[in-house]
Design an enzyme around this catalytic site. Structure first.
Site, short mmCIF file in Angstrom:
data_model
loop_
_atom_site.label_atom_id
_atom_site.label_comp_id
_atom_site.label_asym_id
_atom_site.label_seq_id
_atom_site.Cartn_x
_atom_site.Cartn_y
_atom_site.Cartn_z
CB ALA A 1 1.39 2.62 14.60
N GLY B 1 2.79 -1.85 11.77
CA GLY B 1 1.71 -1.34 10.94
C GLY B 1 1.66 -1.17 9.46
CD GLU C 1 0.15 -5.21 12.40
OE1 GLU C 1 0.15 -5.85 13.00
OE2 GLU C 1 0.17 -3.92 12.52
N1 DAK Z 1 6.78 6.46 14.35
C1 DAK Z 1 7.23 7.66 14.34
N2 DAK Z 1 8.51 8.06 13.82
C2 DAK Z 1 9.24 7.30 13.07
C3 DAK Z 1 8.85 5.91 13.00
C4 DAK Z 1 7.54 5.45 13.44
N3 DAK Z 1 7.23 4.30 13.44
N4 DAK Z 1 9.64 5.30 12.11
C5 DAK Z 1 10.61 6.37 11.98
N5 DAK Z 1 10.32 7.44 12.16
C6 DAK Z 1 10.86 8.75 12.33
C7 DAK Z 1 12.29 8.87 13.06
O1 DAK Z 1 12.00 8.90 14.39
C8 DAK Z 1 13.08 9.95 12.42
O2 DAK Z 1 12.54 11.14 12.90
P1 DAK Z 1 13.66 12.24 13.25
O3 DAK Z 1 14.50 11.68 14.29
O4 DAK Z 1 14.20 12.66 11.83
O5 DAK Z 1 12.69 13.30 13.68
C9 DAK Z 1 12.65 9.69 10.92
O6 DAK Z 1 11.43 8.86 11.00
C10 DAK Z 1 13.67 8.83 9.85
O7 DAK Z 1 13.83 7.66 10.80
P2 DAK Z 1 15.37 7.14 10.97
O8 DAK Z 1 16.05 8.04 11.26
O9 DAK Z 1 15.15 6.03 12.04
O10 DAK Z 1 15.78 6.36 9.56
P3 DAK Z 1 16.72 5.22 9.36
O11 DAK Z 1 16.68 5.14 8.00
O12 DAK Z 1 18.00 5.37 9.94
O13 DAK Z 1 15.94 3.94 9.92
C11 DAK Z 1 13.87 2.49 10.24
C12 DAK Z 1 14.44 3.42 9.41
C13 DAK Z 1 12.45 2.29 9.51
C14 DAK Z 1 14.59 1.16 10.25
C15 DAK Z 1 13.74 2.97 11.69
O14 DAK Z 1 13.12 4.46 11.41
C16 DAK Z 1 12.65 2.49 12.44
O15 DAK Z 1 13.17 1.24 13.06
N6 DAK Z 1 11.35 2.85 12.45
C17 DAK Z 1 10.53 2.11 13.60
C18 DAK Z 1 9.83 0.92 13.08
C19 DAK Z 1 8.84 0.25 13.86
O16 DAK Z 1 9.31 -0.10 15.12
N7 DAK Z 1 7.77 0.09 13.68
C20 DAK Z 1 6.76 -0.56 14.28
C21 DAK Z 1 5.94 0.55 14.92
S1 DAK Z 1 4.59 -0.14 16.03
C22 DAK Z 1 -3.20 -1.45 15.86
C23 DAK Z 1 -2.75 -0.79 14.56
C24 DAK Z 1 -1.37 -0.65 14.25
C25 DAK Z 1 -0.44 -0.97 15.19
C26 DAK Z 1 -0.87 -1.52 16.23
C27 DAK Z 1 -2.09 -1.80 16.52
N8 DAK Z 1 -4.57 -1.55 15.82
C28 DAK Z 1 -5.58 -1.42 14.64
C29 DAK Z 1 -5.11 -1.92 17.27
C30 DAK Z 1 0.76 -0.96 14.78
C31 DAK Z 1 2.02 -0.63 15.64
C32 DAK Z 1 3.42 -0.21 15.08
O17 DAK Z 1 3.39 -0.32 13.88
#
Ligand code: DAK
Length: 258
Positions: free
Chosen positions: A65, A109, A112
């Site tokens: 997300a 997400g 998921e």
């Molecule tokens: N959200 C927003 N931006 C994101 C992102 C995300 N999840 N993932 C990556 N980006 C953005 C980064 O901020 C970066 O943007 P700039 O800095 O260039 O502006 C760009 O994408 C490239 O990312 P990285 O520079 O970080 O790229 P790397 O290759 O170094 O790393 C990575 C890739 C995937 C390992 C890293 O980006 C990362 O760790 N991303 C976050 C992963 C994460 O924590 N995901 C979980 C998010 S929480 C629900 C429904 C859904 C959910 C909850 C409830 N309901 C129906 C109730 C879901 C929650 C989640 O998913």
């Protein structure tokens, strides 16, 4: 319908939905999820489409997300508006089969959404994980539930509690992924599976999806009863007569979807 965050294409009886926010690794913002829900609904309403393929880019199916959208959210807002629930539920509510074709990151997400689909085909580069713990939250769209059912308690705890990522090979061994294919063959292989499914009787395919999913909701005796009733109902279809006649006449069946 024109979309901003996804691409949609209809290829024969298959609807191809590609998540398309490359600058943020297909982060699943609210607008993207709305568009995904609309595209799936259109596929459901289009009687020519029998099966859908959902994919992302080579680097990311979806990195979760949109953290930027969520960061400032406070509890009362999240609770009152039932934050990001409605759009996401459209994926799991879809009645036609959806194949997730996963390359690169499928995190939070993203993992998921892939699990809400009916089967996951992974490229060798695919990486799955529930890293929410690393950003101070827990999975919210089935990560603790569907993942646990798919790969068991110990591995689900490992992924959800440590936030570590799981490569395609491990995901296949654990039962999350149906098949692994070379990266450059992902779309081709996902389409081969989708076309195969789409060649069968649509009501039968939908009954199979409903019946398998029932296994996650009810005790075995009820699941078996549900399956038996649908099995008996399949004898009301022209497609059952045609399928069996074609087998006996040693020819390819011509299913009409009724
Ligand atoms: N959200 C927003 N931006 C994101 C992102 C995300 N999840 N993932 C990556 N980006 C953005 C980064 O901020 C970066 O943007 P700039 O800095 O260039 O502006 C760009 O994408 C490239 O990312 P990285 O520079 O970080 O790229 P790397 O290759 O170094 O790393 C990575 C890739 C995937 C390992 C890293 O980006 C990362 O760790 N991303 C976050 C992963 C994460 O924590 N995901 C979980 C998010 S929480 C629900 C429904 C859904 C959910 C909850 C409830 N309901 C129906 C109730 C879901 C929650 C989640 O998913």
């Amino acid at each position: 319908m024109t979309y901003k965050f996804i691409l949609f294409e209809k290829i024969d009886k298959v609807g191809l939905i590609t998540l398309h926010r490359p600058e943020v690794l297909n982060a699943l913002g609210e607008s993207l999820i709305d568009e995904l829900g609309t595209a799936l609904k259109d596929c459901e309403n289009d009687s020519d489409i029998h099966c859908m393929v959902l994919m992302g880019s080579e680097k990311a199916f979806a990195a979760g997300a949109d953290i930027k959208e969520m960061q400032a959210k406070i509890y009362s807002e999240a609770y009152l508006e039932d934050f990001i629930t409605k759009g996401w539920e459209k994926v799991s509510a879809c009645r036609k089969p959806i194949i997730a074709a996963v390359s690169g990151y499928a995190l939070g997400g993203g993992c998921e959404i892939a699990m809400m689909c009916d089967l996951i085909i992974a490229a060798e580069s695919a990486k799955f994980g529930q890293p929410e713990v690393t950003i101070g939250i827990l999975p919210g769209a089935g990560g603790t539930q569907r993942l646990t059912r798919a790969i068991g308690k110990s591995k689900a705890m490992d992924l959800c509690l440590t936030g570590r990522l799981m490569e395609a090979q491990e995901a296949e061994r654990a039962g999350l992924v149906a098949r692994i294919v070379p990266d450059n063959k992902l779309k081709e292989e996902a389409f081969a599976v989708a076309h195969k499914i789409a060649s069968y009787s649509l009501p039968v395919v939908m009954m199979i999806k409903e019946s398998v999913n029932r296994a996650f909701e009810v005790p075995l005796s009820e699941g078996l009863r549900f399956e038996r009733r649908l099995f008996q109902a399949s004898f009301s279809l022209d497609d059952q007569k045609e399928g069996m006649a074609a087998f006996l006449e040693k020819r390819t069946p011509k299913f009409k979807g009724k």
